[in-house]
Motif scaffolding. Structure first.
Motif, PDB file in Angstrom:
ATOM      1  N   ASP A  80       0.601  -1.579  -0.164  1.00 49.98           N
ATOM      2  CA  ASP A  80      -0.314   0.626  -0.154  1.00 49.98           C
ATOM      3  C   ASP A  80       0.669   1.233   0.201  1.00 49.98           C
ATOM      4  OD1 ASP A  80      -2.237  -1.693  -0.060  1.00 49.98           O
ATOM      5  OD2 ASP A  80      -2.662  -2.011   2.506  1.00 49.98           O
ATOM      6  N   GLY A  81       1.922   0.823   0.654  1.00 50.86           N
ATOM      7  CA  GLY A  81       2.697   2.305   0.264  1.00 50.86           C
ATOM      8  C   GLY A  81       2.083   3.373   1.785  1.00 50.86           C
ATOM      9  N   GLU A  82       1.798   4.828   1.092  1.00 51.14           N
ATOM     10  CA  GLU A  82       1.967   5.802   2.080  1.00 51.14           C
ATOM     11  C   GLU A  82      -0.334   5.737   1.448  1.00 51.14           C
ATOM     12  OE1 GLU A  82       2.988   9.680   1.727  1.00 51.14           O
ATOM     13  OE2 GLU A  82       4.881   8.934   1.912  1.00 51.14           O
ATOM     14  N   ALA A  83      -0.311   4.740   1.290  1.00 51.46           N
ATOM     15  CA  ALA A  83      -2.810   4.810   0.378  1.00 51.46           C
ATOM     16  C   ALA A  83      -2.281   3.469   1.823  1.00 51.46           C
ATOM     17  CB  ALA A  83      -2.805   4.513  -0.368  1.00 51.46           C
ATOM     18  N   ASP A  84      -2.236   3.688   3.031  1.00 53.37           N
ATOM     19  CA  ASP A  84      -2.775   2.938   3.900  1.00 53.37           C
ATOM     20  C   ASP A  84      -4.300   3.665   3.995  1.00 53.37           C
ATOM     21  OD1 ASP A  84      -2.410   5.111   6.079  1.00 53.37           O
ATOM     22  OD2 ASP A  84      -0.308   4.271   5.865  1.00 53.37           O
ATOM     23  N   ASP A  85      -4.932   2.978   5.143  1.00 45.47           N
ATOM     24  CA  ASP A  85      -6.290   3.190   5.314  1.00 45.47           C
ATOM     25  C   ASP A  85      -6.392   3.522   7.050  1.00 45.47           C
ATOM     26  OD1 ASP A  85      -6.018   0.533   5.869  1.00 45.47           O
ATOM     27  OD2 ASP A  85      -7.881  -0.431   5.495  1.00 45.47           O
ATOM     28  N   LEU A  86      -5.103   3.859   7.992  1.00 39.52           N
ATOM     29  CA  LEU A  86      -5.325   3.999   8.800  1.00 39.52           C
ATOM     30  C   LEU A  86      -6.310   5.159   9.397  1.00 39.52           C
ATOM     31  CD1 LEU A  86      -1.160   3.109   9.642  1.00 39.52           C
ATOM     32  CD2 LEU A  86      -2.853   2.546  10.420  1.00 39.52           C
ATOM     33  N   PRO A  87      -7.503   4.642  11.060  1.00 37.14           N
ATOM     34  CA  PRO A  87      -8.043   5.638  10.862  1.00 37.14           C
ATOM     35  C   PRO A  87      -6.648   6.707  10.888  1.00 37.14           C
ATOM     36  CG  PRO A  87      -8.104   4.734  12.301  1.00 37.14           C
ATOM     37  CD  PRO A  87      -6.429   3.250  11.324  1.00 37.14           C
ATOM     38  N   ALA A  88      -7.371   8.258  11.425  1.00 35.12           N
ATOM     39  CA  ALA A  88      -7.377   9.372  11.837  1.00 35.12           C
ATOM     40  C   ALA A  88      -7.107   9.603  13.359  1.00 35.12           C
ATOM     41  CB  ALA A  88      -8.638  10.466  11.500  1.00 35.12           C
ATOM     42  N   ALA A  89      -7.730   8.597  13.523  1.00 36.86           N
ATOM     43  CA  ALA A  89      -7.507   9.176  15.328  1.00 36.86           C
ATOM     44  C   ALA A  89      -6.594   7.702  15.636  1.00 36.86           C
ATOM     45  CB  ALA A  89      -8.811   8.241  16.073  1.00 36.86           C
ATOM     46  N   LEU A  90      -5.544   7.908  15.684  1.00 34.10           N
ATOM     47  CA  LEU A  90      -4.410   7.138  15.870  1.00 34.10           C
ATOM     48  C   LEU A  90      -3.987   7.751  16.286  1.00 34.10           C
ATOM     49  CD1 LEU A  90      -3.769   4.421  14.103  1.00 34.10           C
ATOM     50  CD2 LEU A  90      -1.920   5.747  13.166  1.00 34.10           C
ATOM     51  N   VAL A  91      -2.898   6.542  17.357  1.00 34.24           N
ATOM     52  CA  VAL A  91      -2.102   6.837  18.649  1.00 34.24           C
ATOM     53  C   VAL A  91      -0.984   6.215  17.935  1.00 34.24           C
ATOM     54  CG1 VAL A  91      -2.017   7.086  20.908  1.00 34.24           C
ATOM     55  CG2 VAL A  91      -3.469   7.747  20.180  1.00 34.24           C
ATOM     56  N   THR A  92       0.753   7.002  18.180  1.00 32.69           N
ATOM     57  CA  THR A  92       1.988   6.898  17.944  1.00 32.69           C
ATOM     58  C   THR A  92       2.412   6.518  19.226  1.00 32.69           C
ATOM     59  OG1 THR A  92       2.047   7.884  15.799  1.00 32.69           O
ATOM     60  CG2 THR A  92       4.197   7.321  17.306  1.00 32.69           C
ATOM     61  N   VAL A  93       2.969   5.310  19.275  1.00 32.36           N
ATOM     62  CA  VAL A  93       2.756   5.309  21.431  1.00 32.36           C
ATOM     63  C   VAL A  93       4.733   4.882  20.859  1.00 32.36           C
ATOM     64  CG1 VAL A  93       2.733   3.434  23.215  1.00 32.36           C
ATOM     65  CG2 VAL A  93       0.879   3.374  21.933  1.00 32.36           C
ATOM     66  N   TYR A  94       5.137   5.377  22.712  1.00 33.56           N
ATOM     67  CA  TYR A  94       6.353   5.780  22.033  1.00 33.56           C
ATOM     68  C   TYR A  94       7.146   4.420  23.939  1.00 33.56           C
ATOM     69  CZ  TYR A  94       7.610   8.501  18.317  1.00 33.56           C
ATOM     70  OH  TYR A  94       7.505   9.734  17.095  1.00 33.56           O
ATOM     71  N   LEU A  95       8.471   3.509  23.399  1.00 34.57           N
ATOM     72  CA  LEU A  95       8.748   3.226  24.472  1.00 34.57           C
ATOM     73  C   LEU A  95       8.837   3.919  25.134  1.00 34.57           C
ATOM     74  CD1 LEU A  95       9.398  -0.735  23.361  1.00 34.57           C
ATOM     75  CD2 LEU A  95       7.812   0.641  24.362  1.00 34.57           C
ATOM     76  N   ASP A  96      10.149   3.699  26.379  1.00 32.65           N
ATOM     77  CA  ASP A  96      11.097   4.921  27.515  1.00 32.65           C
ATOM     78  C   ASP A  96      11.768   4.367  26.208  1.00 32.65           C
ATOM     79  OD1 ASP A  96      11.637   5.987  30.198  1.00 32.65           O
ATOM     80  OD2 ASP A  96      13.185   3.955  29.181  1.00 32.65           O
ATOM     81  N   ALA A  97      13.679   5.813  26.279  1.00 33.62           N
ATOM     82  CA  ALA A  97      14.165   5.707  25.761  1.00 33.62           C
ATOM     83  C   ALA A  97      15.001   5.117  25.740  1.00 33.62           C
ATOM     84  CB  ALA A  97      14.532   7.268  25.913  1.00 33.62           C
ATOM     85  N   SER A  98      15.033   3.941  27.494  1.00 35.89           N
ATOM     86  CA  SER A  98      16.160   2.721  27.031  1.00 35.89           C
ATOM     87  C   SER A  98      15.336   1.611  26.209  1.00 35.89           C
ATOM     88  CB  SER A  98      16.158   2.979  29.134  1.00 35.89           C
ATOM     89  OG  SER A  98      14.520   2.058  29.058  1.00 35.89           O
ATOM     90  N   GLN A  99      14.119   1.543  25.898  1.00 31.09           N
ATOM     91  CA  GLN A  99      14.104   0.469  24.884  1.00 31.09           C
ATOM     92  C   GLN A  99      13.317   1.004  23.737  1.00 31.09           C
ATOM     93  OE1 GLN A  99      10.415   0.554  27.685  1.00 31.09           O
ATOM     94  NE2 GLN A  99      11.284  -1.714  28.642  1.00 31.09           N
ATOM     95  N   SER A 100      14.771   1.734  23.416  1.00 34.18           N
ATOM     96  CA  SER A 100      14.426   2.125  22.044  1.00 34.18           C
ATOM     97  C   SER A 100      14.683   1.705  20.759  1.00 34.18           C
ATOM     98  CB  SER A 100      14.757   4.054  21.854  1.00 34.18           C
ATOM     99  OG  SER A 100      16.485   3.906  21.692  1.00 34.18           O
ATOM    100  N   ASP A 101      15.626   0.538  20.929  1.00 32.79           N
ATOM    101  CA  ASP A 101      15.726  -0.900  20.323  1.00 32.79           C
ATOM    102  C   ASP A 101      15.440  -1.778  20.718  1.00 32.79           C
ATOM    103  OD1 ASP A 101      16.722  -1.176  22.481  1.00 32.79           O
ATOM    104  OD2 ASP A 101      19.148  -1.866  22.289  1.00 32.79           O
ATOM    105  N   TRP A 102      13.948  -1.540  21.040  1.00 32.79           N
ATOM    106  CA  TRP A 102      13.102  -2.889  21.320  1.00 32.79           C
ATOM    107  C   TRP A 102      12.072  -2.818  19.828  1.00 32.79           C
ATOM    108  CZ3 TRP A 102      11.385  -4.345  26.836  1.00 32.79           C
ATOM    109  CH2 TRP A 102      12.145  -4.333  27.389  1.00 32.79           C
ATOM    110  N   ALA A 103      11.366  -4.416  19.490  1.00 35.26           N
ATOM    111  CA  ALA A 103      10.325  -4.160  18.512  1.00 35.26           C
ATOM    112  C   ALA A 103       9.273  -5.049  18.923  1.00 35.26           C
ATOM    113  CB  ALA A 103      10.677  -5.025  17.283  1.00 35.26           C
ATOM    114  N   VAL A 104       8.838  -3.809  19.393  1.00 33.88           N
ATOM    115  CA  VAL A 104       6.918  -4.546  20.067  1.00 33.88           C
ATOM    116  C   VAL A 104       6.495  -5.964  19.751  1.00 33.88           C
ATOM    117  CG1 VAL A 104       4.920  -4.077  21.584  1.00 33.88           C
ATOM    118  CG2 VAL A 104       7.193  -2.366  21.699  1.00 33.88           C
ATOM    119  N   PRO A 105       6.313  -6.957  19.941  1.00 33.56           N
ATOM    120  CA  PRO A 105       5.628  -8.108  18.872  1.00 33.56           C
ATOM    121  C   PRO A 105       3.927  -7.308  19.053  1.00 33.56           C
ATOM    122  CG  PRO A 105       5.944  -9.142  20.805  1.00 33.56           C
ATOM    123  CD  PRO A 105       6.583  -7.700  21.151  1.00 33.56           C
TER     124      PRO A 105
END
Length: 120
Positions: free
Chosen positions: A40-65
């Protein structure tokens, strides 16, 4: 939303299922969504009410499953336009504490990778 800026709040939503998780962050949606970034590239169907959740800076290299179903998160809300490192613009972000998530044990990680191989 502006009144929540800088304050601790609880949000309930669905983790967006992405092909490629971003280290140190993930997306939370009011409804279940699966992204196909490659197709889809940039043509995704994400809702406008989206929240980007950031982990703590000490976990910035973690991938959340990816986690199925509703999840509840508590963290500090940030409101305003921000261009993310991948070019996506976020308007609402949540920063969570290191206690909000943890690393997976070897057996949990093994079960997680096994579950990815057997999706139907």
């Amino acid at each position: 939303m502006r009144s929540a800026n800088g304050k601790q709040r609880k949000i309930v939503g669905y983790m967006v299922q992405q092909e490629r998780p971003h280290l140190g962050r993930f997306l939370l949606s009011p409804r279940p969504v699966q992204m196909s970034e490659h197709a889809d590239g940039e043509a995704d169907d994400l809702p406008a009410a989206l929240v980007t959740v950031y982990l703590d800076a000490s976990q910035s290299d973690w991938a959340v499953p990816y986690t199925r179903g509703l999840i509840s998160l508590t963290g500090t809300i940030e409101v305003g336009r921000l261009e993310e490192t991948d070019g996506r613009v976020s308007w609402v972000r949540m920063r969570i504490t290191p206690e909000a998530t943890r690393g997976m044990s070897p057996s949990e990680l093994d079960r997680y990778f096994h579950s990815l191989q057997h999706k139907h």
